[in-house]
Enzyme design. Structure first.
Site, mmCIF file in Angstrom:
data_model
loop_
_atom_site.group_PDB
_atom_site.id
_atom_site.type_symbol
_atom_site.label_atom_id
_atom_site.label_comp_id
_atom_site.label_asym_id
_atom_site.label_seq_id
_atom_site.Cartn_x
_atom_site.Cartn_y
_atom_site.Cartn_z
ATOM 1 N N ASN A 191 -50.970 -43.686 -2.097
ATOM 2 C CA ASN A 191 -51.289 -44.436 -3.309
ATOM 3 C C ASN A 191 -52.057 -45.698 -2.965
ATOM 4 O OD1 ASN A 191 -48.516 -45.621 -2.381
ATOM 5 N ND2 ASN A 191 -49.291 -47.126 -3.834
ATOM 6 N N CYS A 192 -52.833 -46.176 -3.939
ATOM 7 C CA CYS A 192 -53.448 -47.487 -3.841
ATOM 8 C C CYS A 192 -52.834 -48.341 -4.939
ATOM 9 C CB CYS A 192 -54.974 -47.399 -3.977
ATOM 10 S SG CYS A 192 -55.540 -46.752 -5.556
ATOM 11 N N MET A 193 -53.467 -49.418 -5.341
ATOM 12 C CA MET A 193 -52.864 -50.319 -6.313
ATOM 13 C C MET A 193 -52.691 -49.671 -7.680
ATOM 14 S SD MET A 193 -54.401 -54.108 -5.657
ATOM 15 C CE MET A 193 -56.088 -53.564 -5.887
#
Length: 457
Positions: free
Chosen positions: A26-28
């Site tokens: 995941n990223c932000m």
């Protein structure tokens, strides 16, 4: 049961169960999941989950846009349900043909996978450095010892990022993370100054992150092939020994010099492109076309360029330019807010505008401007004018972080005013362009039936 856990369970069901999950990260704002069989994924059910902003499909993974904070929490819950660690490297499915594996698009995705895990440290460290620089310049903190500690906290991620990139590169290319870290360490080791090749002393850190990416990827390729050919009785000892020796010599004699040439070329190209009168046009084009890149998630592939510019020049002039794309998005959304008669659409904008101002633009992209069409073009136009403004004044960022107003903490102290004025230019240009272009105002009933407009911030 928490909201995030409920979402994770519903997402898992829509993805076809834990048996259909290969890997996840995941990223932000996004959850990226690689599935074994895409035909088992119920996209309609996935899109209809409360809190899912958008579902994007790429060659390798499904990207589920969840928004800031929610993405990391849901990813953690999903990781527990599936019993797979976030960011685990898995073999890419054999069904992906060789052409796709070697395409530029796949290469960018791999680079993104290397840098996405570093984003929290880059943001935290960058903001601490920015605050420390401002505190020093304006004498907010008199205690030199405290300033030294803050500088230590902020600079550590950048001091040792090469090692982290080496480890992540090895993991992404199927090698041992530790060996990737060792090869990266060779590139930055001060002992290089004691070694001469062709009569010239080597320079620690030459080529920076570019050299690390090349050398660690090569070491991973070498390690995989050595391991295949080693008898089981000596494989554990021989594979790391020969990998480090061969990759080490290759790095010193070939890969680091090549990385240095590439890094210097990138740095010089950016300087030429952004400098002078042509820089205004370049800034206009770069910022104006950045939003489509964000939609694909490929913008993470630009991270090594930002890092290389910071290592070689002290600042990245690209980041302030590209940050204007998000500001144009804010201006466009405000124009929609003024013109629309839909109460539901106004609520969506009210719930998304603050995070847009703070540098997270995806809720506005998928919740407002993109579904309406022309406002998305207005947002791109707004970003383009802001990008031209930033290029004209040569604004640079001393670290990496989210865009919008928070990025001001990372801007060169004497350029902060110009950066903030550039944001204002993008807001106004995005608002004006969208207001003039107009849009087909949706009815509340239509919005309620389309998950594209459903936000759960």
């Amino acid at each position: 049961m928490s909201k995030e856990k409920t979402m994770a369970i519903e997402i898992l069901q829509a993805l076809g169960g834990k048996e259909n999950i290969n890997s996840m990260t995941n990223c932000m704002t996004r959850l990226r999941v690689e599935v074994k069989e895409k035909n088992k994924v119920n996209k309609e059910k996935l899109s209809a989950i409360n809190g899912v902003i958008k579902v994007l499909e790429s060659d390798e993974a499904l990207q589920i846009v969840l928004g800031p904070s929610t993405a990391s929490k849901v990813a953690g819950e999903l990781s527990k349900e599936v019993n797979i660690k976030l960011g685990d490297a898995r073999e890419i499915k054999e069904a992906i043909n060789e052409a796709n594996k070697t395409s530029f698009k796949i290469l960018l995705r791999r680079i993104a996978s290397i840098f996405i895990p570093l984003i929290p440290g880059l943001i935290g460290g960058g903001l601490i450095l920015g605050i420390t620089n401002m505190a020093t310049k304006f004498q907010w903190i008199a205690d030199k010892n405290l300033l030294a500690m803050l500088n230590l906290f902020g600079s550590t991620i950048f001091t040792y990022m090469g090692i982290m990139v080496g480890m992540n590169t090895a993991r992404e290319f199927g090698g041992s993370p530790t060996i990737g870290g060792v090869i990266a360490g060779i590139i930055y080791n001060p002992l290089l100054a004691n070694i001469q090749i062709a009569g010239k002393a080597l320079i620690a850190g030459r080529g920076g992150i570019i050299s690390v990416l090349i050398a660690a990827a090569f070491a991973s390729y070498l390690e995989r092939n050595i391991r295949k050919r080693m008898p089981n009785t000596i494989e554990l000892l021989a594979t790391p020994l020969f990998t480090i020796l061969i990759a080490g010599f290759a790095t010193l004699y070939i890969l680091q010099p090549v990385g240095g040439i590439i890094a210097d070329t990138i740095g010089n190209a950016v300087k030429v492109a952004i400098s002078g009168k042509a820089g205004v046009f370049t800034g206009f084009i770069l910022a104006g076309t950045f939003l489509p890149l964000v939609m694909t998630g490929l913008h993470q592939g630009l991270t090594p360029i930002h890092v290389q510019l910071i290592e070689s020049t002290g600042v990245t002039v690209l980041l302030p330019i590209l940050a204007m794309a998000g500001a144009g998005q804010v201006g466009a959304a405000l124009a929609v807010y003024v013109k629309t008669k839909s109460k539901q659409l106004k609520k969506i904008i009210e719930g998304s505008i603050l995070v847009g101002i703070l540098g997270i633009g995806e809720p506005l992209i998928y919740g407002v401007t993109l579904p309406l069409g022309r406002p998305f073009i207005g947002a791109c136009i707004g970003g383009a004018f802001g990008g031209a403004f930033q290029a004209f004044f040569g604004v640079g960022a001393k670290g990496l972080g989210i865009s919008g107003i928070p990025l001001a903490a990372l801007i060169q102290p004497d350029k902060i005013v110009f950066y903030l004025l550039g944001l204002l230019v993008s807001y106004i240009a995005g608002f004006t362009a969208t207001y003039l272009l107009g849009f087909d105002d949706p009815a509340d009933e239509k919005i309620n039936s389309q998950n594209t407009f459903t936000l759960n911030m």
